[in-house]
Design a protein around this motif. Sequence first.
Motif, mmCIF file in Angstrom:
data_model
loop_
_atom_site.group_PDB
_atom_site.id
_atom_site.type_symbol
_atom_site.label_atom_id
_atom_site.label_comp_id
_atom_site.label_asym_id
_atom_site.label_seq_id
_atom_site.Cartn_x
_atom_site.Cartn_y
_atom_site.Cartn_z
ATOM 1 N N LEU A 532 -73.363 -7.792 23.396
ATOM 2 C CA LEU A 532 -72.783 -8.469 22.239
ATOM 3 C C LEU A 532 -71.261 -8.532 22.346
ATOM 4 O O LEU A 532 -70.634 -9.514 21.963
ATOM 5 C CB LEU A 532 -73.192 -7.744 20.957
ATOM 6 C CG LEU A 532 -72.774 -8.408 19.643
ATOM 7 C CD1 LEU A 532 -73.479 -9.741 19.462
ATOM 8 C CD2 LEU A 532 -73.071 -7.495 18.464
ATOM 9 N N GLU A 533 -70.664 -7.480 22.912
ATOM 10 C CA GLU A 533 -69.210 -7.436 23.065
ATOM 11 C C GLU A 533 -68.722 -8.525 24.019
ATOM 12 O O GLU A 533 -67.629 -9.075 23.838
ATOM 13 C CB GLU A 533 -68.767 -6.065 23.566
ATOM 14 C CG GLU A 533 -67.264 -5.882 23.551
ATOM 15 C CD GLU A 533 -66.849 -4.444 23.854
ATOM 16 O OE1 GLU A 533 -65.674 -4.256 24.215
ATOM 17 O OE2 GLU A 533 -67.679 -3.542 23.742
ATOM 18 N N LYS A 556 -65.645 -0.923 18.769
ATOM 19 C CA LYS A 556 -64.411 -0.756 19.553
ATOM 20 C C LYS A 556 -63.524 0.330 18.965
ATOM 21 O O LYS A 556 -62.891 1.106 19.685
ATOM 22 C CB LYS A 556 -63.655 -2.094 19.610
ATOM 23 C CG LYS A 556 -64.246 -3.106 20.579
ATOM 24 C CD LYS A 556 -63.436 -4.398 20.588
ATOM 25 C CE LYS A 556 -64.031 -5.399 21.572
ATOM 26 N NZ LYS A 556 -63.276 -6.667 21.615
ATOM 27 N N ILE A 557 -63.485 0.362 17.632
ATOM 28 C CA ILE A 557 -62.693 1.413 16.969
ATOM 29 C C ILE A 557 -63.303 2.777 17.261
ATOM 30 O O ILE A 557 -62.593 3.752 17.549
ATOM 31 C CB ILE A 557 -62.635 1.153 15.454
ATOM 32 C CG1 ILE A 557 -61.860 -0.139 15.181
ATOM 33 C CG2 ILE A 557 -61.973 2.319 14.728
ATOM 34 C CD1 ILE A 557 -61.889 -0.576 13.735
ATOM 35 N N ALA A 558 -64.645 2.847 17.205
ATOM 36 C CA ALA A 558 -65.328 4.118 17.489
ATOM 37 C C ALA A 558 -65.122 4.545 18.935
ATOM 38 O O ALA A 558 -64.994 5.750 19.238
ATOM 39 C CB ALA A 558 -66.812 3.980 17.182
ATOM 40 N N GLU A 559 -65.071 3.590 19.849
ATOM 41 C CA GLU A 559 -64.870 3.926 21.269
ATOM 42 C C GLU A 559 -63.476 4.491 21.511
ATOM 43 O O GLU A 559 -63.272 5.308 22.411
ATOM 44 C CB GLU A 559 -65.123 2.686 22.130
ATOM 45 C CG GLU A 559 -66.606 2.332 22.242
ATOM 46 C CD GLU A 559 -66.847 1.037 22.987
ATOM 47 O OE1 GLU A 559 -65.859 0.313 23.244
ATOM 48 O OE2 GLU A 559 -68.013 0.742 23.302
ATOM 49 N N ASN A 563 -62.494 8.584 23.148
ATOM 50 C CA ASN A 563 -61.655 8.617 24.348
ATOM 51 C C ASN A 563 -61.868 7.390 25.230
ATOM 52 O O ASN A 563 -61.901 7.486 26.454
ATOM 53 C CB ASN A 563 -61.922 9.916 25.148
ATOM 54 C CG ASN A 563 -60.744 10.251 26.055
ATOM 55 O OD1 ASN A 563 -59.610 9.827 25.825
ATOM 56 N ND2 ASN A 563 -61.017 11.002 27.115
ATOM 57 N N ASN A 564 -62.047 6.210 24.526
ATOM 58 C CA ASN A 564 -62.225 4.920 25.199
ATOM 59 C C ASN A 564 -63.457 4.870 26.099
ATOM 60 O O ASN A 564 -63.494 4.115 27.069
ATOM 61 C CB ASN A 564 -60.972 4.553 26.009
ATOM 62 C CG ASN A 564 -59.781 4.275 25.115
ATOM 63 O OD1 ASN A 564 -59.910 3.610 24.076
ATOM 64 N ND2 ASN A 564 -58.621 4.803 25.478
ATOM 65 N N LEU A 587 -67.090 -2.201 8.546
ATOM 66 C CA LEU A 587 -67.111 -2.318 10.000
ATOM 67 C C LEU A 587 -68.482 -2.632 10.584
ATOM 68 O O LEU A 587 -68.566 -3.230 11.658
ATOM 69 C CB LEU A 587 -66.578 -1.027 10.634
ATOM 70 C CG LEU A 587 -65.131 -0.647 10.296
ATOM 71 C CD1 LEU A 587 -64.762 0.645 11.015
ATOM 72 C CD2 LEU A 587 -64.171 -1.761 10.681
ATOM 73 N N LEU A 588 -69.548 -2.227 9.901
ATOM 74 C CA LEU A 588 -70.880 -2.391 10.480
ATOM 75 C C LEU A 588 -71.813 -3.254 9.634
ATOM 76 O O LEU A 588 -72.283 -4.297 10.070
ATOM 77 C CB LEU A 588 -71.512 -1.004 10.718
ATOM 78 C CG LEU A 588 -70.756 -0.055 11.657
ATOM 79 C CD1 LEU A 588 -71.512 1.250 11.805
ATOM 80 C CD2 LEU A 588 -70.539 -0.697 13.020
#
Length: 812
Positions: A532-533, A556-559, A563-564, A587-588
């Motif tokens: 989806l990204e 993306k914010i959660a990633e 730590n990316n 966000l969701l």
Amino acid sequence: MSLTNWITDRPKLNFLLLFFLICTVSYGINNFELDASSETLLLENDPDLKLYRENTEIYGSSDFLVVTFSPNDELLSVSTINNIKKLVNDLKQVKGVESVLSLLDVPLIVSSANQSFSEVADNVSTLNANEIDISLAKRVFSTNPVYKNLLISEDLKTTAFQLTLKRNLEYERLINNRYTLYGSLSNNKDKEINEVNRLIEVEKKLISTKEKELVSSLRNILLNYSNSGELFLGGGAMIASDTIEFISQDLLVFGIAVLIIFIIVLAFIFKSFIWVVIPLATAGLTSLLSIGAVGWFGWKVTVVSANFISILMIIGISLMVHLIVRYQELAVINESSTQKELVSNTLKQMFLPCLYTALTTIVAFASLIISDIKPIIDFGIIMVLGIVITFTFSFVFFGSLLSLLDKNKLSTEMDNSSSKTLLIHNLSKNNPYKIISVALVIFSLSIYGFSKLTVENKFIDYFKSTTEIYKGLSLIDTKLGGTATLDIIIDAPEQLKNIDSFDDFDDEFGSALKEEIDIQGYWFTSDNLAFLETIHDYLENRPEIGKVLSVSSGIKIAEIANNNQRLSDLELALLRKLLPEEIETQLLSSYITNGDNQVRLSARVIESYEGLNRKDLIYSVKKDLENKFDIPQSRFKLTGISVIYNNLLQSLFGSLIGSMAIVFFCIFLMFIFLFRSVYLAIVGMMPNFLAAGAVIGTIGLSGIPLDIMTVTVAAVSIGMGVDNTIHYIHRFKKEFSKNKNYEESTKRTHATIGRALFYTSITIVLGFLVLATSNFSPTIFFGIFTSLSMIMAVIGSLILLPVLLIKLKPIR
């Protein structure tokens, strides 16, 4: 007894009847309404509109306003943030605002190698905290790809607040009821639909009132903070409110300007007080009657029909000029006739040509009814009614009033304008082949210009750059990620909607988390979110698209907190448990639904993008979803404001071609009936082809796209421009019956009816040019191009038509 004798023999009774009619119909002015809501620009039979409304119910209200704030001081400073907190709190208190989303609400998350994902999630901070970490905020907003150009501009100087408005559940219920009734087989279906439509109109009126109060309250609040920086208000409710103000202002300005122009032109033409007052009184009273009638029928005036009063005044004045000029001519020729005889003869001689000119203009406006766009349909209906009122009232009022006046006190002095029209005749007579050649060149260019017509206009360009609407939309467009939404709804494959549960799940996470994983749908898994990204990034990398929001934005914010690193399925389940409910919704939940089996990607199109073509954009996205991402068309749908607006624009071509075809066909049949000759009817159509072709060709060659108003120019210009042809040929036939000489007949026609055509054309052109003072660009273009068409129409009638009559000799 003939109708004209009835008018001249009973003038006082006629005035009494007219007075009663004016008093009765004028009462409807109390119900006269303006409507500039977005609903007026929707195609109710558009399936994409139904889909849009359905998705609004699923994913939440799409009805919101945006406030942009560019502070004088540094945006990310303690003093400015505290000021924003006060502003946001004030905005939340406004009646009708459900919530306010700002940079204060978003989680300030940065990557940290020293903390686990759950630890970062447990310690999420925002700018709403009592102690503000400015250095953290600057790091987050300068690096976070989700927040940039969404809540804050890339240069960190402008921020935006999204004010979600409370949903009108009763209105939504009525809309759904109407959709249900459309598919009903009930015997009372039409009656039930009419009742639902009545209730919808009542609710829309209530909504309009509330939105006006809402916008006023918000502006008062923003005014209190104006010393802190530059603030703009944007959004549908604000645009509707301001547009109504524009319409009201246009009605007033157009009315006054047209009145002044008419006074000047009529005084210049007739040089007599009475001949100025009579046309003005006629135009004013017919406008009053038309406004009252519109109110009686409950029709709403929109941005498209807002200039109907000015157009009716122009038509009324033109009609009166023809009557006055003919009366003066008869008074000079028949000095021994009584006043009643003069008036009766004037009405008799002018009734038939004026009736046909009224009918052709009615046909032109009636052709707009075939459009799918309601404001254009309403414009056509309002004008048909207005022209009937204008024609009927003008003849009765003129005949009755003049029957009561002493002919010796009326100026019948002929001006020297006939010398001007005779000069035009000499030009036509001495240069026939040059005139025909120029006409052919113009017609050829018109055909080329027609092929260049486009409907790809930008909503932002509908308004002048000095208006708050333009400034606000421009700022949002360039610095905050775009304006019009383009939503992509993607369903999970039918056979893969439920993923397998983890039988060997480690119990240390707790049974609740295991249960969360077990109920996860197709899209909320690590692999499918990664897929989806790629779609999310594809959309965001398109030059026509600014910001894209989807469930990928939240991930993306959660990633970043992880730590990316990509989130595993276990961490995705943990994410939902750890996020506060409000943030989880933002966000969701707003982008994934139906048990995680349907996702929404909400892209924002950059309206100011040079070369924006919505039709090509929508087609390209559909094609790429199928071919690049291998998603069958049955699994995805495109919706949003961009799709609905594109459908509206694409329907404009159909409206243009359909209305022109109807107008030309009907007028040709009327010409045959009026002139009793197919050959003469064909000759009479040629100048009108030239006028219509010139204006449409000019629109195409100039690169100005068709809009909801310029699409009506062709039909309107044909309907009004053909009046010149009718008057000219009608008079020409009378002159030809006397001397059987084509050249002499055209010369005498120029010297008589040519004067009236010359006068009325000046009046019409100047009247329509007044529309160029509007704040609404489509109205400006409508005024300019209609004036051009009127110029071409009179040139065609006074220069081209006599050449065609002399050379083709259509009367046998």
